[in-house]
Design an enzyme around this catalytic site. Structure first.
Site, PDB file in Angstrom:
ATOM      1  CE  LYS A   1     -33.062-119.514 -84.995  1.00  0.00           C
ATOM      2  NZ  LYS A   1     -34.137-119.400 -84.024  1.00  0.00           N
TER       3      LYS A   1
HETATM    4  C1  LIG Z   1     -34.787-118.399 -83.369  1.00  0.00           C
HETATM    5  C2  LIG Z   1     -36.273-118.712 -83.081  1.00  0.00           C
HETATM    6  C3  LIG Z   1     -37.162-117.818 -83.294  1.00  0.00           C
HETATM    7  C4  LIG Z   1     -36.912-116.329 -83.605  1.00  0.00           C
HETATM    8  O1  LIG Z   1     -36.319-116.166 -84.743  1.00  0.00           O
HETATM    9  P1  LIG Z   1     -35.747-114.752 -85.288  1.00  0.00           P
HETATM   10  O2  LIG Z   1     -35.418-115.095 -86.504  1.00  0.00           O
HETATM   11  O3  LIG Z   1     -34.547-114.590 -84.455  1.00  0.00           O
HETATM   12  O4  LIG Z   1     -36.702-113.625 -84.967  1.00  0.00           O
HETATM   13  C5  LIG Z   1     -38.525-118.197 -82.851  1.00  0.00           C
HETATM   14  N1  LIG Z   1     -38.814-119.459 -82.726  1.00  0.00           N
HETATM   15  C6  LIG Z   1     -37.981-120.319 -82.551  1.00  0.00           C
HETATM   16  C7  LIG Z   1     -38.359-121.854 -82.190  1.00  0.00           C
HETATM   17  C8  LIG Z   1     -36.699-120.104 -82.966  1.00  0.00           C
HETATM   18  O5  LIG Z   1     -35.731-120.939 -82.866  1.00  0.00           O
END
Ligand SMILES: *Cc1c(COP(=O)(O)O)cnc(C)c1O
Length: 461
Positions: A112
């Site tokens: 993120k």
């Molecule tokens: C947010 C997240 C996901 C999922 O990603 P999306 O974009 O919501 O599909 C998977 N793994 C981790 C560690 C995350 O923080």
């Protein structure tokens, strides 16, 4: 470059407007009117460039004059300066034709950060130009919230409120949200699960009086600017394995469908991606939908990969929009049916989806077994989300190199990792005092009016 809503009834916006808005006023999500193309020679020229320069070349055609070239280069440099790895998104090899894209070297140890650090810089720069103040409200299953708080803490023209499901995020995730001491940071622990948090945030965006009154801005994975920032590492990793001369495949641990949708955009821009594989944990609505054609909710089951404990995958709407021939009314009708529990994907749309994505699921036991097996085979310690990806990727290995996205650092989920391999992964030195810092959090009910009152009071101070 113009942005249109997946439900066809909201104003057409510029990049900066779409970034500031998040959710469209008709409840839809913004998508580019047309996807810019990169020629094979332009893709080939990315090989060996620094990550920030690849980001510049991939994202620039989408920005439509929001920033000058020099401004955007500065924002990129600032966004990625705090990463703990010079490559930003390094690739490591797991097996003969299987690679892991480590996306966890940012300040909060999850992928993120790639989007959030940049959107923080871009919003601040845009607000500095206009002199406006905004209120960011986001829902998180854990990682978005910590990344958002890290990106916006202390910024002059922004208050940031993050709703997370009380008791359902890991201690590291919670502490990353509750320990920043800046007055513009508001961590809210809500009664309910992630879908409840996401639903209340959507309600706030659909209450136009509130939305305009507090100048609401969204940074959840529905924000187009975030999806765009994630397109970059598909290009950077693919060219390092020989694209565009050689195809690559990707497997993506998926929750809200933002990360894998970025891969879909990379492919639409011209990156030769063979397979794009959706990997889900036991909350497998997407895998079931791909196999049965029925997108049917059945309640969230808390798992050891909590950032994927989602059943309404918001960004799936964006691909449905394409699968239904960009018919906003058809998408709006599906989303109305979803409120009542689910919908059936039309035959034509299902064929498009199956031609575009493969999918698989990984149970809790398989997640632990994969962490254990990878550690034994390669010494790589996977977080549980990345393990879901690796397990599903292994079912799709073939002649084309497979890149699995490692979405978080194992130290963010130490309990699951310890259960699997008997050792507790340590935090990187730059955050080793996380458990000594004071926490600051407000417990809130799953109640729209109460949340709106709290937000109005806090920003009035
Ligand atoms: C947010 C997240 C996901 C999922 O990603 P999306 O974009 O919501 O599909 C998977 N793994 C981790 C560690 C995350 O923080």
């Amino acid at each position: 470059m113009h942005y249109i809503s997946t439900r066809g009834q909201a104003p057409i916006l510029s990049f900066s407007e779409a970034m500031m808005t998040g959710l469209a006023r008709d409840g839809g999500l913004y998508v580019p009117e047309t996807v810019p193309q990169m020629r094979p020679d332009e893709i080939a020229a990315l090989a060996s460039l620094p990550y920030e320069e690849i980001a510049f070349r991939v994202m620039w055609p989408y920005l439509g004059g929001t920033f000058t070239e020099a401004e955007f280069r500065t924002l990129l440099a600032q966004a990625y300066a705090g990463f703990g790895h010079a490559a930003r998104a390094p690739l490591v090899q797991l097996g003969p034709n299987h690679f892991l894209l480590e996306l966890f070297h940012g300040p909060t140890l999850a992928f993120k950060d790639f989007a959030m650090q940049l959107i923080g810089q871009m919003m601040q720069a845009a607000l500095a130009k206009s002199g406006e103040r905004i209120t960011i409200v986001g829902a998180t299953s854990g990682d978005t919230g910590s990344a958002a708080i890290e990106a916006f803490r202390g910024l002059a023209n922004v208050d940031v409120f993050i709703l997370f499901p009380h008791g359902r995020v890991s201690d590291v995730q919670r502490r990353q949200m509750t320990t920043p001491s800046e007055a513009n940071v508001h961590a809210l622990a809500m009664d309910g699960d992630f879908d409840d948090c996401q639903a209340r945030v959507k309600d706030m965006f659909n209450d136009f009086a509130f939305r305009d009154g507090v100048r609401l801005a969204g940074v959840n994975s529905i924000n187009w600017a975030r999806v765009l920032a994630q397109v970059v590492y598909y290009f950077s990793s693919a060219v390092s394995l020989g694209a565009p001369h050689r195809e690559v495949s990707f497997t993506v641990p998926t929750g809200n469908f933002g990360d894998i949708f970025a891969g879909y955009i990379a492919r639409q821009m011209g990156l030769p991606i063979a397979q794009l594989v959706i990997a889900t944990n036991q909350n497998d609505i997407l895998d079931r939908a791909m196999k049965s054609g029925a997108y049917a909710m059945d309640g969230v089951k808390p798992s050891i990969s909590p950032s994927m404990d989602i059943q309404v995958s918001s960004n799936f709407e964006r691909v449905l929009f394409d699968a239904y021939g960009r018919d906003g009314a058809a998408v709006a009708a599906l989303m109305a049916e979803l409120k009542a529990g689910g919908f059936k994907i039309s035959q034509g749309a299902l064929e498009m989806l199956r031609a575009t994505f493969a999918s698989g699921r990984c149970s809790e036991e398989e997640t632990l077994a994969t962490i254990q097996a990878q550690f034994a085979a390669t010494g790589e310690v996977l977080c549980p989300h990345s393990a879901v990806g690796v397990k599903v990727a292994e079912e799709h290995l073939g002649a084309v190199p497979m890149i699995t996205l490692a979405t978080a650092h194992p130290a963010k989920f130490p309990d699951a990792v310890e259960r699997a391999v008997g050792l507790r992964p340590g935090l990187p030195p730059r955050m080793s005092d996380l458990f000594d810092r004071d926490e600051r959090v407000t417990r809130v009910p799953n109640d729209l009016a109460a949340l709106q009152t709290l937000i109005r009071e806090r920003i009035a101070r």
